[in-house]
Motif scaffolding. Structure first.
Motif, PDB file in Angstrom:
ATOM      1  N   VAL A  68       0.881  -1.215  -0.153  1.00 54.85           N
ATOM      2  CA  VAL A  68       0.025   0.024  -0.067  1.00 54.85           C
ATOM      3  C   VAL A  68       0.715   1.334  -0.007  1.00 54.85           C
ATOM      4  N   GLY A  69       1.057   1.773  -1.199  1.00 51.39           N
ATOM      5  CA  GLY A  69       1.653   3.326  -1.361  1.00 51.39           C
ATOM      6  C   GLY A  69       0.885   4.177  -1.260  1.00 51.39           C
ATOM      7  N   SER A  70       1.273   5.441  -1.482  1.00 50.03           N
ATOM      8  CA  SER A  70       0.572   6.655  -1.316  1.00 50.03           C
ATOM      9  C   SER A  70      -0.411   6.721  -2.581  1.00 50.03           C
ATOM     10  N   HIS A  71       0.195   6.316  -3.855  1.00 51.02           N
ATOM     11  CA  HIS A  71      -0.948   6.212  -4.819  1.00 51.02           C
ATOM     12  C   HIS A  71      -1.956   5.360  -4.804  1.00 51.02           C
ATOM     13  N   ASN A  72      -1.648   3.983  -4.141  1.00 46.88           N
ATOM     14  CA  ASN A  72      -2.710   3.053  -3.962  1.00 46.88           C
ATOM     15  C   ASN A  72      -3.861   3.495  -2.916  1.00 46.88           C
ATOM     16  N   ARG A  73      -3.227   4.225  -1.646  1.00 52.97           N
ATOM     17  CA  ARG A  73      -3.959   4.742  -0.915  1.00 52.97           C
ATOM     18  C   ARG A  73      -5.136   6.092  -1.215  1.00 52.97           C
ATOM     19  N   ASN A  74      -4.482   6.619  -2.200  1.00 53.64           N
ATOM     20  CA  ASN A  74      -5.619   7.552  -2.865  1.00 53.64           C
ATOM     21  C   ASN A  74      -6.586   7.008  -3.709  1.00 53.64           C
ATOM     22  N   LEU A  75      -6.186   5.882  -4.231  1.00 58.44           N
ATOM     23  CA  LEU A  75      -7.258   5.238  -5.293  1.00 58.44           C
ATOM     24  C   LEU A  75      -7.968   4.491  -4.481  1.00 58.44           C
ATOM     25  N   PHE A  76      -7.580   3.919  -3.258  1.00 56.00           N
ATOM     26  CA  PHE A  76      -8.673   3.195  -2.369  1.00 56.00           C
ATOM     27  C   PHE A  76      -9.488   4.170  -1.282  1.00 56.00           C
ATOM     28  N   ASP A  77      -9.035   5.590  -1.359  1.00 61.41           N
ATOM     29  CA  ASP A  77      -9.813   6.507  -0.731  1.00 61.41           C
ATOM     30  C   ASP A  77     -10.959   7.044  -1.585  1.00 61.41           C
ATOM     31  N   SER A  78     -10.498   7.359  -2.936  1.00 55.35           N
ATOM     32  CA  SER A  78     -11.474   7.493  -3.867  1.00 55.35           C
ATOM     33  C   SER A  78     -12.349   6.397  -4.040  1.00 55.35           C
ATOM     34  N   ALA A  79     -11.999   5.430  -4.207  1.00 57.82           N
ATOM     35  CA  ALA A  79     -12.858   4.144  -4.313  1.00 57.82           C
ATOM     36  C   ALA A  79     -13.840   3.924  -2.981  1.00 57.82           C
ATOM     37  N   GLY A  80     -13.426   4.228  -2.038  1.00 55.78           N
ATOM     38  CA  GLY A  80     -14.199   3.980  -0.747  1.00 55.78           C
ATOM     39  C   GLY A  80     -15.313   4.944  -1.034  1.00 55.78           C
ATOM     40  N   ARG A  81     -15.057   6.180  -1.041  1.00 58.49           N
ATOM     41  CA  ARG A  81     -16.026   7.358  -1.320  1.00 58.49           C
ATOM     42  C   ARG A  81     -17.328   6.912  -2.374  1.00 58.49           C
ATOM     43  N   VAL A  82     -16.669   6.513  -3.500  1.00 58.09           N
ATOM     44  CA  VAL A  82     -17.641   6.002  -4.469  1.00 58.09           C
ATOM     45  C   VAL A  82     -18.486   4.741  -3.951  1.00 58.09           C
ATOM     46  N   ALA A  83     -17.871   3.883  -3.176  1.00 60.02           N
ATOM     47  CA  ALA A  83     -18.544   2.489  -2.733  1.00 60.02           C
ATOM     48  C   ALA A  83     -19.638   2.970  -1.799  1.00 60.02           C
ATOM     49  N   TRP A  84     -19.097   4.299  -0.880  1.00 59.08           N
ATOM     50  CA  TRP A  84     -20.180   4.376  -0.119  1.00 59.08           C
ATOM     51  C   TRP A  84     -21.489   5.283  -0.893  1.00 59.08           C
ATOM     52  N   GLY A  85     -21.209   6.008  -1.990  1.00 57.39           N
ATOM     53  CA  GLY A  85     -22.168   6.440  -2.735  1.00 57.39           C
ATOM     54  C   GLY A  85     -23.237   5.313  -3.451  1.00 57.39           C
ATOM     55  N   CYS A  86     -22.524   4.283  -3.721  1.00 56.21           N
ATOM     56  CA  CYS A  86     -23.377   3.027  -4.138  1.00 56.21           C
ATOM     57  C   CYS A  86     -24.171   2.517  -3.177  1.00 56.21           C
ATOM     58  N   ILE A  87     -23.670   2.442  -1.780  1.00 57.74           N
ATOM     59  CA  ILE A  87     -24.172   1.878  -0.835  1.00 57.74           C
ATOM     60  C   ILE A  87     -25.470   2.801  -0.712  1.00 57.74           C
ATOM     61  N   CYS A  88     -25.272   4.008  -0.598  1.00 55.17           N
ATOM     62  CA  CYS A  88     -26.390   4.960  -0.595  1.00 55.17           C
ATOM     63  C   CYS A  88     -27.454   4.948  -1.458  1.00 55.17           C
ATOM     64  N   GLU A  89     -27.092   4.544  -2.829  1.00 53.24           N
ATOM     65  CA  GLU A  89     -28.173   4.550  -3.745  1.00 53.24           C
ATOM     66  C   GLU A  89     -28.811   3.101  -3.678  1.00 53.24           C
ATOM     67  N   SER A  90     -27.925   2.182  -3.128  1.00 53.09           N
ATOM     68  CA  SER A  90     -28.495   0.679  -2.712  1.00 53.09           C
ATOM     69  C   SER A  90     -30.065   0.941  -1.718  1.00 53.09           C
ATOM     70  N   ARG A  91     -29.382   1.829  -0.782  1.00 54.02           N
ATOM     71  CA  ARG A  91     -30.632   1.996   0.306  1.00 54.02           C
ATOM     72  C   ARG A  91     -31.724   2.465  -0.356  1.00 54.02           C
ATOM     73  N   LYS A  92     -31.416   3.584  -1.079  1.00 56.99           N
ATOM     74  CA  LYS A  92     -32.565   4.089  -1.899  1.00 56.99           C
ATOM     75  C   LYS A  92     -33.531   2.953  -2.779  1.00 56.99           C
ATOM     76  N   VAL A  93     -32.964   2.193  -3.217  1.00 54.83           N
ATOM     77  CA  VAL A  93     -33.462   1.474  -4.038  1.00 54.83           C
ATOM     78  C   VAL A  93     -34.390   0.193  -3.045  1.00 54.83           C
ATOM     79  N   VAL A  94     -33.832  -0.118  -2.280  1.00 61.90           N
ATOM     80  CA  VAL A  94     -34.405  -1.114  -1.252  1.00 61.90           C
ATOM     81  C   VAL A  94     -35.536  -0.266  -0.439  1.00 61.90           C
ATOM     82  N   GLU A  95     -35.452   0.848  -0.232  1.00 67.32           N
ATOM     83  CA  GLU A  95     -36.441   1.828   0.361  1.00 67.32           C
ATOM     84  C   GLU A  95     -37.777   1.961  -0.566  1.00 67.32           C
ATOM     85  N   LEU A  96     -37.359   2.198  -1.980  1.00 66.34           N
ATOM     86  CA  LEU A  96     -38.245   2.083  -3.026  1.00 66.34           C
ATOM     87  C   LEU A  96     -39.086   0.863  -3.217  1.00 66.34           C
ATOM     88  N   ALA A  97     -38.394   0.072  -3.262  1.00 70.11           N
ATOM     89  CA  ALA A  97     -38.854  -1.443  -3.283  1.00 70.11           C
ATOM     90  C   ALA A  97     -39.911  -1.882  -2.178  1.00 70.11           C
TER      91      ALA A  97
END
Length: 138
Positions: A64-93
């Motif tokens: 885990v270098g600084s470049h990978n850490r930045n990639l994982f940090d960005s991917a973590g934010r996007v993954a959280w966005g996906c989780i929030c959108e998943s919650r909306k889908v489940v609530e709608l259903a």
């Protein structure tokens, strides 16, 4: 599932199978997030399946270098966005389910009420027939 006894089911679209390479988690998750936001209907269920597949495959490397850490940090934010959108889908259903359930419950109560009224009318009609025949004979 018979034609005369239809059951309402949740329809889903085809799932997109995504296998990310080592450094592509951010772009793959962004692709899934865009699918959540761009499509309506059952595409959310398909996107949830893709998200689960990507998260299941995720295994950070031991280097885990600084470049990978930045990639994982960005991917973590996007993954959280996906989780929030998943919650909306489940609530709608869930809200659609409750609405349909209440609709069917009201429909059932109306039909049950109509059946009771019809039985009462039939039984009162039979009593009238019995009374008329006894009057004619008596």
């Amino acid at each position: 599932y018979f034609e005369d006894e239809a059951h309402v089911t949740l329809a889903t679209g085809p799932c997109v199978s995504v296998v990310p390479a080592e450094g592509d988690y951010d772009s793959v998750l962004r692709f899934i997030l865009s699918n959540f936001k761009s499509k309506k209907g059952t595409a959310g269920v398909s996107s949830m399946h893709s998200l689960a597949s990507v998260l299941e495959l995720f295994s950070p490397s031991s280097k885990v270098g600084s470049h990978n850490r930045n990639l994982f940090d960005s991917a973590g934010r996007v993954a959280w966005g996906c989780i929030c959108e998943s919650r909306k889908v489940v609530e709608l259903a869930a809200s659609v389910y409750v609405k349909k359930k209440n609709q069917f419950k009201e429909q059932f109560e109306i039909e049950e009420s109509n059946d009771k009224m019809l039985k009462m009318e039939l039984s009162s009609g039979e009593e009238g027939i019995v009374d008329e025949t006894s009057d004619a004979n008596g």
